[in-house]
Scaffold this motif. Sequence first.
Motif, mmCIF file in Angstrom:
data_model
loop_
_atom_site.group_PDB
_atom_site.id
_atom_site.type_symbol
_atom_site.label_atom_id
_atom_site.label_comp_id
_atom_site.label_asym_id
_atom_site.label_seq_id
_atom_site.Cartn_x
_atom_site.Cartn_y
_atom_site.Cartn_z
ATOM 1 N N ASP A 141 70.855 79.532 1.831
ATOM 2 C CA ASP A 141 71.198 78.214 2.103
ATOM 3 C C ASP A 141 70.960 77.783 3.550
ATOM 4 O O ASP A 141 70.820 78.667 4.298
ATOM 5 N N GLY A 142 71.181 76.589 3.805
ATOM 6 C CA GLY A 142 70.956 76.181 5.223
ATOM 7 C C GLY A 142 72.118 76.280 6.133
ATOM 8 O O GLY A 142 72.002 75.650 7.299
ATOM 9 N N ALA A 143 73.203 76.916 5.700
ATOM 10 C CA ALA A 143 74.484 76.801 6.387
ATOM 11 C C ALA A 143 74.277 77.585 7.888
ATOM 12 O O ALA A 143 74.867 77.258 8.667
ATOM 13 N N GLY A 144 73.422 78.601 7.933
ATOM 14 C CA GLY A 144 73.171 79.347 9.105
ATOM 15 C C GLY A 144 71.989 78.867 9.902
ATOM 16 O O GLY A 144 71.789 79.371 10.888
ATOM 17 N N LEU A 145 71.522 77.656 9.753
ATOM 18 C CA LEU A 145 70.371 77.312 10.485
ATOM 19 C C LEU A 145 71.063 76.737 11.606
ATOM 20 O O LEU A 145 71.068 75.315 12.004
ATOM 21 N N ARG A 146 71.755 77.197 12.554
ATOM 22 C CA ARG A 146 72.615 76.743 13.530
ATOM 23 C C ARG A 146 72.115 77.577 14.963
ATOM 24 O O ARG A 146 71.674 78.773 14.819
ATOM 25 N N VAL A 147 71.878 77.041 16.126
ATOM 26 C CA VAL A 147 72.134 77.351 17.244
ATOM 27 C C VAL A 147 73.610 77.484 18.035
ATOM 28 O O VAL A 147 74.326 76.473 17.844
ATOM 29 N N SER A 148 74.058 78.703 18.201
ATOM 30 C CA SER A 148 75.196 78.836 18.804
ATOM 31 C C SER A 148 75.392 78.877 20.102
ATOM 32 O O SER A 148 74.508 79.506 21.112
ATOM 33 N N GLN A 149 76.299 78.172 20.900
ATOM 34 C CA GLN A 149 76.555 78.016 22.374
ATOM 35 C C GLN A 149 77.381 79.444 22.658
ATOM 36 O O GLN A 149 78.291 79.630 22.232
ATOM 37 N N GLN A 166 65.357 66.413 7.949
ATOM 38 C CA GLN A 166 66.654 66.249 7.447
ATOM 39 C C GLN A 166 66.861 67.789 7.125
ATOM 40 O O GLN A 166 66.188 68.491 6.078
ATOM 41 N N VAL A 167 67.933 68.341 7.485
ATOM 42 C CA VAL A 167 68.494 69.703 7.374
ATOM 43 C C VAL A 167 69.858 69.539 6.720
ATOM 44 O O VAL A 167 70.787 69.218 7.165
ATOM 45 N N ASN A 168 69.776 70.294 5.256
ATOM 46 C CA ASN A 168 70.994 70.442 4.712
ATOM 47 C C ASN A 168 71.899 71.571 5.007
ATOM 48 O O ASN A 168 71.282 72.839 4.691
ATOM 49 N N ARG A 169 72.758 71.623 5.711
ATOM 50 C CA ARG A 169 73.554 72.812 6.242
ATOM 51 C C ARG A 169 74.884 73.023 5.587
ATOM 52 O O ARG A 169 75.815 73.618 5.987
ATOM 53 N N THR A 170 74.734 72.627 4.179
ATOM 54 C CA THR A 170 75.999 72.695 3.495
ATOM 55 C C THR A 170 76.056 74.162 2.822
ATOM 56 O O THR A 170 75.013 74.807 2.447
ATOM 57 N N ALA A 171 77.117 74.987 3.092
ATOM 58 C CA ALA A 171 77.366 76.346 2.637
ATOM 59 C C ALA A 171 77.572 76.252 0.969
ATOM 60 O O ALA A 171 78.718 75.882 0.371
ATOM 61 N N LEU A 172 76.487 76.645 0.166
ATOM 62 C CA LEU A 172 76.589 76.400 -1.379
ATOM 63 C C LEU A 172 77.386 77.366 -1.813
ATOM 64 O O LEU A 172 77.634 78.677 -1.317
ATOM 65 N N GLN A 173 78.163 77.366 -3.053
ATOM 66 C CA GLN A 173 78.918 78.187 -3.688
ATOM 67 C C GLN A 173 78.393 78.331 -5.248
ATOM 68 O O GLN A 173 77.784 77.244 -5.569
ATOM 69 N N ALA A 174 78.839 79.310 -5.890
ATOM 70 C CA ALA A 174 78.484 79.327 -7.311
ATOM 71 C C ALA A 174 78.913 78.272 -8.141
ATOM 72 O O ALA A 174 78.332 77.895 -9.134
#
Length: 343
Positions: free
Chosen positions: A150-158, A314-322
């Motif tokens: 999913d898109g939850a990890g499409l992040r840039v970390s400081q 638009q980027v959906n960064r929701t962490a999806l669950q089963a």
Amino acid sequence: MTPSVTPRPVTVAAVHAAPVWLDADATADKAVALIAEAAAAGAQAVVFPESFMPGFPAWASLAPPIRTHDFFRAFAAASVRVDGPQVARIRQAARRHRVLVSLGISESTEVSVGCLWNSNLLIGPDGALLNHHRKLVPTYWEKLVWAPGDGAGLRVSQTEFGRVGMLICGENTNPLARYALMAQGEELHFASFPAIWPTRPPGETHAYDIEEAIRVRCAAHAFEAKCFVVVASNVLDEAAMRHLATLGPEAERVVAGTPRAVSLVIGPDGRQIGQSQREEGILLATIDLRDCVEPKQFHDVVGYYQRPDVFQLQVNRTALQAAGFGDARPRQAPPDPDWQDVA
């Protein structure tokens, strides 16, 4: 996210190494030793290859799925949990040596014995888990092994070294995934790859050359994002090759004749920095993120060279669950005098 300009050079390490084939515990030991070696050499960031723990499932390209059930069972058993003991040891090593660590894993889950993800973890110098990314789309025959992420990890970390993003293998050719990181001010990009990626028997026209593909896609991202790219690729050792060869002579021939991946570092001008790493080892490079600034004067695709009135992402960064369950606690049996709640 505050502006980030690193006031000092940063030494990065690309780990070009083979896992201990399908042995997550032994691979964790090897990763801990490699982190210590890289830190002793002056590295402040250590980047491991794709699915380093417990190895890359290349057998899915070598035989039909009706012949690879045993391979999948072994791979599922060796895959690891993000909150499991193997990852915990890597986090402890990152904290012990005060280094940033990017680690590729095959991730398992408690909700299914057969669902796996191709994941990448970013671990801070304090051992904290900064980002957990699951590959958005398994590529080609990888779909026989891994589920879509999913898109939850499409992040840039400081981080103290600058803004860090990461993508896995073919994702580095996904324009929208790459742009999602660029639009968060990415300065340092970690790209992880397998040792081999067969698409045709050796010698055939249009057979895939993974080293060439790595150079094209990672130089393109560095040039477009005006960022540094650290590439870390797996090595296929004798134990892995022997295991894959049990699929038959043709599989053995394909493994022997398929081009190998490379580890390298690319600057914000799209040019390689230093040498390539093809033999097992650690590639070190010292970079200065201030070098990302000047190229953006010429061509800043998320700044002045963008038209947000024309293009929008638009980027959906929701962490999806089963599944989502509304009850807070499971139904409880009547109290038992011999039972003690230890929750």
